[in-house]
Design a protein around this motif. Structure first.
Motif, PDB file in Angstrom:
ATOM      1  N   THR A 110      35.185 -10.174  15.955  1.00 21.77           N
ATOM      2  CA  THR A 110      34.104 -11.100  16.202  1.00 21.77           C
ATOM      3  C   THR A 110      33.041 -10.470  17.096  1.00 21.77           C
ATOM      4  N   ASP A 111      31.844 -11.033  17.044  1.00 25.21           N
ATOM      5  CA  ASP A 111      30.735 -10.526  17.846  1.00 25.21           C
ATOM      6  C   ASP A 111      30.580 -11.288  19.152  1.00 25.21           C
ATOM      7  N   MET A 112      31.442 -12.276  19.388  1.00 25.06           N
ATOM      8  CA  MET A 112      31.262 -13.114  20.593  1.00 25.06           C
ATOM      9  C   MET A 112      31.687 -12.361  21.842  1.00 25.06           C
ATOM     10  N   LEU A 146      43.002 -28.582  12.204  1.00 24.87           N
ATOM     11  CA  LEU A 146      41.598 -28.276  12.394  1.00 24.87           C
ATOM     12  C   LEU A 146      40.854 -29.464  12.975  1.00 24.87           C
ATOM     13  N   MET A 147      39.828 -29.173  13.757  1.00 22.01           N
ATOM     14  CA  MET A 147      38.970 -30.216  14.304  1.00 22.01           C
ATOM     15  C   MET A 147      37.536 -29.697  14.320  1.00 22.01           C
ATOM     16  N   THR A 148      36.591 -30.616  14.447  1.00 21.14           N
ATOM     17  CA  THR A 148      35.181 -30.244  14.459  1.00 21.14           C
ATOM     18  C   THR A 148      34.859 -29.373  15.665  1.00 21.14           C
ATOM     19  N   SER A 149      33.996 -28.394  15.444  1.00 16.60           N
ATOM     20  CA  SER A 149      33.627 -27.480  16.514  1.00 16.60           C
ATOM     21  C   SER A 149      32.906 -28.208  17.646  1.00 16.60           C
ATOM     22  N   LYS A 150      33.081 -27.699  18.848  1.00 11.68           N
ATOM     23  CA  LYS A 150      32.335 -28.224  19.984  1.00 11.68           C
ATOM     24  C   LYS A 150      30.877 -27.784  19.877  1.00 11.68           C
ATOM     25  N   THR A 151      30.016 -28.468  20.572  1.00  8.62           N
ATOM     26  CA  THR A 151      28.588 -28.180  20.521  1.00  8.62           C
ATOM     27  C   THR A 151      28.303 -26.748  20.965  1.00  8.62           C
ATOM     28  N   LYS A 152      27.545 -26.036  20.147  1.00 11.52           N
ATOM     29  CA  LYS A 152      27.115 -24.665  20.407  1.00 11.52           C
ATOM     30  C   LYS A 152      28.278 -23.674  20.505  1.00 11.52           C
ATOM     31  N   VAL A 153      29.428 -24.035  19.984  1.00  8.66           N
ATOM     32  CA  VAL A 153      30.579 -23.117  19.946  1.00  8.66           C
ATOM     33  C   VAL A 153      30.935 -22.894  18.482  1.00  8.66           C
ATOM     34  N   GLN A 154      30.550 -21.750  17.967  1.00 10.83           N
ATOM     35  CA  GLN A 154      30.742 -21.474  16.543  1.00 10.83           C
ATOM     36  C   GLN A 154      32.069 -20.767  16.263  1.00 10.83           C
ATOM     37  N   VAL A 155      32.520 -19.935  17.203  1.00 12.19           N
ATOM     38  CA  VAL A 155      33.728 -19.137  16.992  1.00 12.19           C
ATOM     39  C   VAL A 155      34.693 -19.355  18.147  1.00 12.19           C
ATOM     40  N   VAL A 156      35.972 -19.598  17.827  1.00 12.43           N
ATOM     41  CA  VAL A 156      37.016 -19.735  18.843  1.00 12.43           C
ATOM     42  C   VAL A 156      38.206 -18.872  18.437  1.00 12.43           C
ATOM     43  N   GLU A 157      38.984 -18.483  19.413  1.00 14.99           N
ATOM     44  CA  GLU A 157      40.179 -17.685  19.110  1.00 14.99           C
ATOM     45  C   GLU A 157      41.311 -18.599  18.677  1.00 14.99           C
ATOM     46  N   LEU A 158      41.926 -18.270  17.571  1.00 17.01           N
ATOM     47  CA  LEU A 158      43.040 -19.067  17.052  1.00 17.01           C
ATOM     48  C   LEU A 158      44.316 -18.725  17.811  1.00 17.01           C
ATOM     49  N   PRO A 159      45.179 -19.719  18.064  1.00 17.71           N
ATOM     50  CA  PRO A 159      46.482 -19.388  18.648  1.00 17.71           C
ATOM     51  C   PRO A 159      47.238 -18.409  17.753  1.00 17.71           C
ATOM     52  N   ILE A 160      48.291 -17.860  18.274  1.00 17.67           N
ATOM     53  CA  ILE A 160      49.060 -16.868  17.516  1.00 17.67           C
ATOM     54  C   ILE A 160      49.544 -17.461  16.192  1.00 17.67           C
ATOM     55  N   LEU A 161      49.341 -16.709  15.140  1.00 19.12           N
ATOM     56  CA  LEU A 161      49.664 -17.156  13.781  1.00 19.12           C
ATOM     57  C   LEU A 161      50.996 -16.558  13.334  1.00 19.12           C
ATOM     58  N   GLY A 199      31.835 -23.633   5.749  1.00 15.65           N
ATOM     59  CA  GLY A 199      32.095 -22.195   5.691  1.00 15.65           C
ATOM     60  C   GLY A 199      33.188 -21.745   6.632  1.00 15.65           C
ATOM     61  N   VAL A 200      34.233 -22.548   6.784  1.00 18.32           N
ATOM     62  CA  VAL A 200      35.317 -22.209   7.707  1.00 18.32           C
ATOM     63  C   VAL A 200      36.059 -20.975   7.212  1.00 18.32           C
ATOM     64  N   CYS A 201      36.307 -20.046   8.120  1.00 13.11           N
ATOM     65  CA  CYS A 201      37.061 -18.842   7.784  1.00 13.11           C
ATOM     66  C   CYS A 201      37.688 -18.282   9.051  1.00 13.11           C
ATOM     67  N   LEU A 202      38.514 -17.269   8.874  1.00 12.50           N
ATOM     68  CA  LEU A 202      39.116 -16.541   9.983  1.00 12.50           C
ATOM     69  C   LEU A 202      38.629 -15.096   9.923  1.00 12.50           C
ATOM     70  N   CYS A 203      38.424 -14.496  11.098  1.00 11.61           N
ATOM     71  CA  CYS A 203      37.979 -13.101  11.180  1.00 11.61           C
ATOM     72  C   CYS A 203      38.890 -12.331  12.106  1.00 11.61           C
ATOM     73  N   LEU A 204      39.116 -11.063  11.787  1.00 12.35           N
ATOM     74  CA  LEU A 204      39.921 -10.188  12.653  1.00 12.35           C
ATOM     75  C   LEU A 204      39.083  -9.594  13.760  1.00 12.35           C
ATOM     76  N   GLY A 210      33.463 -21.748  12.364  1.00  8.12           N
ATOM     77  CA  GLY A 210      33.038 -22.976  11.680  1.00  8.12           C
ATOM     78  C   GLY A 210      33.877 -24.192  11.998  1.00  8.12           C
ATOM     79  N   ALA A 211      34.879 -24.044  12.844  1.00  8.59           N
ATOM     80  CA  ALA A 211      35.746 -25.166  13.207  1.00  8.59           C
ATOM     81  C   ALA A 211      36.449 -24.836  14.516  1.00  8.59           C
ATOM     82  N   ASP A 212      37.218 -25.787  15.011  1.00 11.96           N
ATOM     83  CA  ASP A 212      38.015 -25.585  16.221  1.00 11.96           C
ATOM     84  C   ASP A 212      39.450 -25.964  15.902  1.00 11.96           C
TER      85      ASP A 212
END
Length: 244
Positions: A242-244, A167-182, A235-240, A157-159
């Motif tokens: 993903t289906d991408m 956080l920044m707005t998601s790129k077009t047609k990109v719903q899920v991105v990998e977060l840098p190491i937390l 609906g921004v969230c983090l997932c362990l 839901g974000a980039d």
């Protein structure tokens, strides 16, 4: 304490993976045998009589695919926990949370270890997170003195803006991105002052729950220069996983 939890995870993974390997092998043999039988029948029957044979073979193929996907994840767990991590010689530099059977237990162990070390009251301690500039585990030279580095989290839901660290707005047609190491840090509750921060839920899967109906693992702190309500509505969230 956290190291002991990883050892337990390793033993559970080896046991479950051994069972999974046997199931996948048996299922593959059964599908191959039925496929051979189907080919023999196909050679003897007209095309109009083959419709009833396809449903079961497709069902078995789907089951095999699901088993294969689970098995590949199990192999990754063994490699990460047993071989790469080598928990008997010390905790890893970066933890792959999705590779743990119960990641909440490991995070709880982090807080308990910090409380025991620093003399903090357990009921007044919590976790704080910070997104690091590291994109890969290779960039991490050593594990932190307190807490841990965690990889394999996906932002939905974000980039993430690497330059501004927010956080920044998601790129077009990109719903899920990998977060840098937390970086996950135990901290006393009264020392936790959050401003311009979104308390982001971290779920096990993209469906926001696992097979047992449990989804929420913990809440991560993500910096933002936009109103928090904007991210909540998206609906921004983090997932362990993903289906991408």
């Amino acid at each position: 304490m956290a190291r002991g939890h990883l050892c337990t995870e390793r033993e559970q993974t080896v046991s479950v993976s051994a069972q999974g390997c046997a199931q996948v092998t048996n299922l593959r043999a059964r599908v191959v045998n039925e496929h051979t039988a189907e080919e023999n029948v196909r050679a003897r029957q007209p095309l109009c009589a083959l419709g009833s044979l396809s449903a079961r073979s497709v069902s078995d193929s789907c089951s095999l695919g699901c088993k294969g996907f689970w098995h590949s994840g199990g192999v990754a767990r063994i490699m990460c926990i047993c071989f790469v991590y080598k928990v008997d010689k010390g905790e890893p530099k970066v933890i792959w949370l999705a590779g743990l059977h119960v990641p909440e237990s490991y995070l709880t162990a982090l807080v308990q270890a910090a409380c025991r070390k620093n003399g903090w009251p357990l009921d007044r301690s919590t976790l704080y997170t910070k997104v690091t500039p590291f994109r890969s585990e290779v960039e991490v030279t050593d594990r932190p003195k307190e807490g841990c580095f965690a990889s394999g989290l996906y932002l939905e839901g974000a980039d993430w803006d690497m330059e501004k660290g927010c956080l920044m707005t998601s790129k077009t047609k990109v719903q899920v991105v990998e977060l840098p190491i937390l970086k996950i840090i135990p901290i006393k509750t009264h020392c936790l002052g959050l401003e311009d921060t979104l308390r982001t839920p971290v779920y096990t899967t993209s469906t926001r729950r696992n097979e047992m109906g449990v989804g929420l693992v913990f809440e991560a702190d993500l910096c933002t220069n936009m109103d928090i309500s904007d991210w909540v509505l998206q609906g921004v969230c983090l997932c362990l996983n993903t289906d991408m």
